[in-house]
Design an enzyme around this catalytic site. Structure first.
Site, PDB file in Angstrom:
ATOM      1  N   LYS A 197       1.776  12.679   7.623  1.00  0.00           N
ATOM      2  CA  LYS A 197       1.163  11.755   6.921  1.00  0.00           C
ATOM      3  C   LYS A 197      -0.135  11.255   8.025  1.00  0.00           C
ATOM      4  CE  LYS A 197      -0.331   8.755   3.964  1.00  0.00           C
ATOM      5  NZ  LYS A 197      -0.388   8.523   2.544  1.00  0.00           N
TER       6      LYS A 197
ATOM      7  N   HIS B 154       4.046  10.700  -3.899  1.00  0.00           N
ATOM      8  CA  HIS B 154       3.642   9.959  -3.033  1.00  0.00           C
ATOM      9  C   HIS B 154       4.400   8.518  -3.411  1.00  0.00           C
ATOM     10  CE1 HIS B 154       0.342   7.761  -0.686  1.00  0.00           C
ATOM     11  NE2 HIS B 154       1.296   6.843  -0.952  1.00  0.00           N
TER      12      HIS B 154
ATOM     13  N   HIS C  50      -3.993   9.374  -3.234  1.00  0.00           N
ATOM     14  CA  HIS C  50      -4.351   8.237  -4.347  1.00  0.00           C
ATOM     15  C   HIS C  50      -5.978   8.013  -4.478  1.00  0.00           C
ATOM     16  CE1 HIS C  50      -4.373   6.488  -0.440  1.00  0.00           C
ATOM     17  NE2 HIS C  50      -2.956   6.191  -0.402  1.00  0.00           N
TER      18      HIS C  50
ATOM     19  N   HIS D   8       6.626   5.110  -1.686  1.00  0.00           N
ATOM     20  CA  HIS D   8       7.089   4.313  -0.525  1.00  0.00           C
ATOM     21  C   HIS D   8       8.377   3.630  -0.925  1.00  0.00           C
ATOM     22  CE1 HIS D   8       3.100   4.114   1.589  1.00  0.00           C
ATOM     23  NE2 HIS D   8       2.533   4.176   0.350  1.00  0.00           N
TER      24      HIS D   8
ATOM     25  N   ASP E 159       2.187   6.392  -5.407  1.00  0.00           N
ATOM     26  CA  ASP E 159       1.968   5.201  -4.512  1.00  0.00           C
ATOM     27  C   ASP E 159       2.778   4.156  -4.837  1.00  0.00           C
ATOM     28  OD1 ASP E 159       1.066   4.171  -2.215  1.00  0.00           O
ATOM     29  OD2 ASP E 159      -0.909   3.914  -2.813  1.00  0.00           O
TER      30      ASP E 159
ATOM     31  N   HIS F 227      -4.176   9.237   3.986  1.00  0.00           N
ATOM     32  CA  HIS F 227      -4.927   8.045   3.391  1.00  0.00           C
ATOM     33  C   HIS F 227      -6.130   8.006   3.633  1.00  0.00           C
ATOM     34  CE1 HIS F 227      -4.448   3.834   2.077  1.00  0.00           C
ATOM     35  NE2 HIS F 227      -5.594   3.722   2.803  1.00  0.00           N
TER      36      HIS F 227
END
Ligand code: NCD
Ligand code: ZN
Length: 350
Positions: free
Chosen positions: A104, A18, A179, A20, A252, A141
């Site tokens: 996602k 995970h 998460h 970004h 994350d 999420h």
């Protein structure tokens, strides 16, 4: 895993499921922190505009490969951002032709850059059916975001209102509950079937909401899902260090760069932990006397869940103090990495 004379630990190269990476200059700046450590990473699609089709995903992958230092061996695993208008055929083609590794699901306005997210789970029912049929993982999420729900209750409400019915309707859909931040989520994942697994971040293992809000407010610990109670933190630490195959590494890492003239007035949720994540996880396993399960969590459970081959390369840690950078700059903007300025017990031998 080998621990040589208590001084070195060698494990298979880990994966981060995970991440970004953002885009352009930020991508170039942050990518090496991930690619120097992790062999593969699942790349989140919440760019502006989001990555919602094969063409944009393919172009984004190319930008990532161009930003990669030439001596790093790293594979980005691309994801598609689901919207109310997602075309199930695009999802199927993307997955079967190896453009998308997973899809996602962000609910609309649940976190940063999610204004195009799904407004209602029924809007994507055809897509979910296709994903179940072809074995494509759904990454969620997991937070409900209606205005009446307290920010600390979002995850637990998500389980009751969305996840439970979703699993009933699509019992063989591979789902990753991303998460997770509560004991209730930990228990739910443990008790559910093998189609459900969860990622856990270093920040949810290290801290609880007192760390964020007690005495002084620490904006660089603000993330979504928001840090919860100490009992939740304890349950997460126990779960990841238990060796249970349903929990695996997903940092994350979510960089935000600010130009703060005296004071930053708006702080977005997200913790840039790529510079410290693996050492932070290692510290948790060491403190919990669970070093024997560190490799499973970091390098095996996730790959097994996703049917990926285990990485062949190794990574070695040496018992030597390592100070995490206090600040990371990009042009005139700054980011504070997770555990900025803290000294970790172990260093990576690169
Ligand atoms: C993430 C971001 O900044 O993109 N922020 C965060 O607090 N985790 C989005 C997300 O994964 O929620
Ligand atoms: Zn994220």
């Amino acid at each position: 895993m080998n621990i040589i004379k208590n001084e070195k630990i060698t494990i298979r190269r880990p994966d981060d499921f995970h991440v970004h990476l953002r885009d352009k200059k930020i991508l170039k700046k942050v990518l090496p922190y991930t690619s120097s450590i992790y062999g593969r990473a699942i790349i989140m699609p919440n760019l502006t505009p989001p990555i919602t089709n094969i063409e944009e995903s393919h172009k984004y992958r190319k930008r990532i490969m161009r930003a990669l230092p030439s001596n790093h061996h790293f594979i980005p695993l691309m994801t598609c951002y689901l919207t109310d208008n997602t075309n199930p055929r695009e999802i199927e083609n993307g997955f079967l032709n190896n453009f998308f590794f997973a899809a996602k699901l962000y609910f609309k306005n649940s976190t940063n850059y999610t204004k195009n997210g799904v407004s209602n789970i029924f809007a994507i029912s055809k897509t979910l059916e296709v994903m179940q049929k072809i074995g494509m993982p759904l990454l969620i999420h997991g937070e409900i975001t209606d205005n009446d729900t307290d920010i600390f209750d979002r995850e637990v409400k998500f389980i009751d209102i969305i996840l439970e019915p979703l699993i009933k309707n699509y019992p063989e859909l591979k789902i990753v509950f991303e998460h997770i931040s509560t004991k209730i989520a930990v228990d739910y994942v443990i008790e559910s079937n093998d189609f459900l697994a969860a990622t856990v971040t270093p920040h949810h293992l290290f801290f609880n909401r007192n760390s964020l809000l007690n005495e002084k407010f620490l904006p660089y610990l603000f993330c979504l899902p928001i840090l919860k109670e100490k009992k939740d933190q304890k349950a997460l630490k126990k779960a990841v260090t238990s060796g249970n195959k349903k929990f695996f590494l997903g940092t994350d890492t979510a960089p935000h760069f600010y130009f703060c003239n005296k004071v930053c007035q708006i702080i977005k949720p997200g913790i840039f932990n790529a510079p410290s994540s693996i050492l932070a996880y290692l510290k948790v396993f060491e403190e919990m006397n669970a070093l024997k399960f560190f490799e499973k969590f970091s390098s095996e459970n996730g790959a097994n869940f996703y049917n990926l081959p285990l990485n062949k390369e190794k990574i070695t840690f040496i018992h030597k103090p390592k100070r995490i950078d206090k600040i990371i700059k990009i042009e005139k903007k700054v980011s504070f990495p997770f555990l900025a300025g803290e000294v970790m017990n172990w260093s990576v031998i690169l």
